[in-house]
Design a protein around this motif. Structure first.
Motif, PDB file in Angstrom:
ATOM      1  N   TRP A 144      20.742  73.076  87.258  1.00 57.47           N
ATOM      2  CA  TRP A 144      20.830  71.726  87.802  1.00 57.47           C
ATOM      3  C   TRP A 144      20.331  70.703  86.794  1.00 57.47           C
ATOM      4  N   LEU A 156      22.521  67.599  85.350  1.00 58.48           N
ATOM      5  CA  LEU A 156      22.059  66.210  85.428  1.00 58.48           C
ATOM      6  C   LEU A 156      21.992  65.556  84.051  1.00 58.48           C
ATOM      7  N   ASP A 192      24.444  62.618  84.035  1.00 63.94           N
ATOM      8  CA  ASP A 192      23.745  61.353  84.269  1.00 63.94           C
ATOM      9  C   ASP A 192      23.116  60.759  83.022  1.00 63.94           C
ATOM     10  N   LEU A 204      26.137  68.881  91.439  1.00 68.75           N
ATOM     11  CA  LEU A 204      25.498  67.636  90.992  1.00 68.75           C
ATOM     12  C   LEU A 204      24.874  66.885  92.161  1.00 68.75           C
ATOM     13  N   ARG A 231      20.908  66.098  92.424  1.00 67.97           N
ATOM     14  CA  ARG A 231      20.390  64.738  92.586  1.00 67.97           C
ATOM     15  C   ARG A 231      19.543  64.617  93.845  1.00 67.97           C
TER      16      ARG A 231
END
Length: 182
Positions: A120, A124, A128, A157, A161
């Motif tokens: 994860w 990210l 991001d 995603l 988040r």
């Protein structure tokens, strides 16, 4: 003055001494207002001596870590000055900056990222931080031997988040994040 420093959550701490704030932060770093109060108290002094937002963010991240263990009676103005001098001596261009994010939020995001599952965290950072499209992330994952559809990447995603958001202290969410991530 920034919005977080003007919030009622922090104004209520204006009369607290540095040792009181440090002690409270050390007892429970998940209550972010104590760290943010120290940040607000000294941010202008620090910003005057540092050249870039990257240095400011890196400096406060270092303080976040060190505040957990320094004696509460530490004279913070002098201590902060020493830390700035040390930062200049150990400049590292490889440090990742979280652009346009207030330093306290960045500190807690870094903390939250360290507790996320590695896959994860990887998603990210690619999506991001680097702004990669879902398709490009999927292709990179495939190159790493992980086969996911675009819908699965998007779902992962969203979950990452949400987990990161939930890991943030309530006062960080209240001061910096108006809504839940999608």
């Amino acid at each position: 003055m920034s919005a977080e420093c003007e919030s009622s959550l922090l104004r209520s701490l204006a009369h607290w001494t540095d040792p009181d704030l440090l002690t409270a932060f050390q007892k429970d770093p998940r209550v972010a207002r104590y760290f943010i109060a120290l940040y607000c108290r000294y941010r202008d002094q620090v910003a005057l001596r540092l050249q870039s937002p990257r240095q400011v963010q890196r400096f406060w991240r270092r303080c976040y870590e060190l505040f957990l263990s320094i004696p509460a009676e530490t004279k913070l103005p002098e201590w902060l000055s020493q830390q700035i001098d040390q930062l200049h001596e150990k400049e590292d261009d490889r440090d990742l900056e979280l652009p346009r994010i207030p330093p306290p939020l960045a500190c807690y995001l870094w903390e939250g990222l360290t507790h996320l599952r590695g896959d994860w965290r990887f998603l990210l950072v690619l999506a991001d931080h680097f702004g990669w499209t879902i398709q490009r992330v999927r292709v990179q994952l495939a190159a790493e031997g992980i086969t996911l559809s675009e819908a699965e990447v998007e779902s992962e995603l969203i979950q990452a988040r949400q987990q990161l958001f939930q890991s943030l202290p309530g006062d960080i969410r209240a001061l910096y994040l108006a809504s839940k991530p999608g």
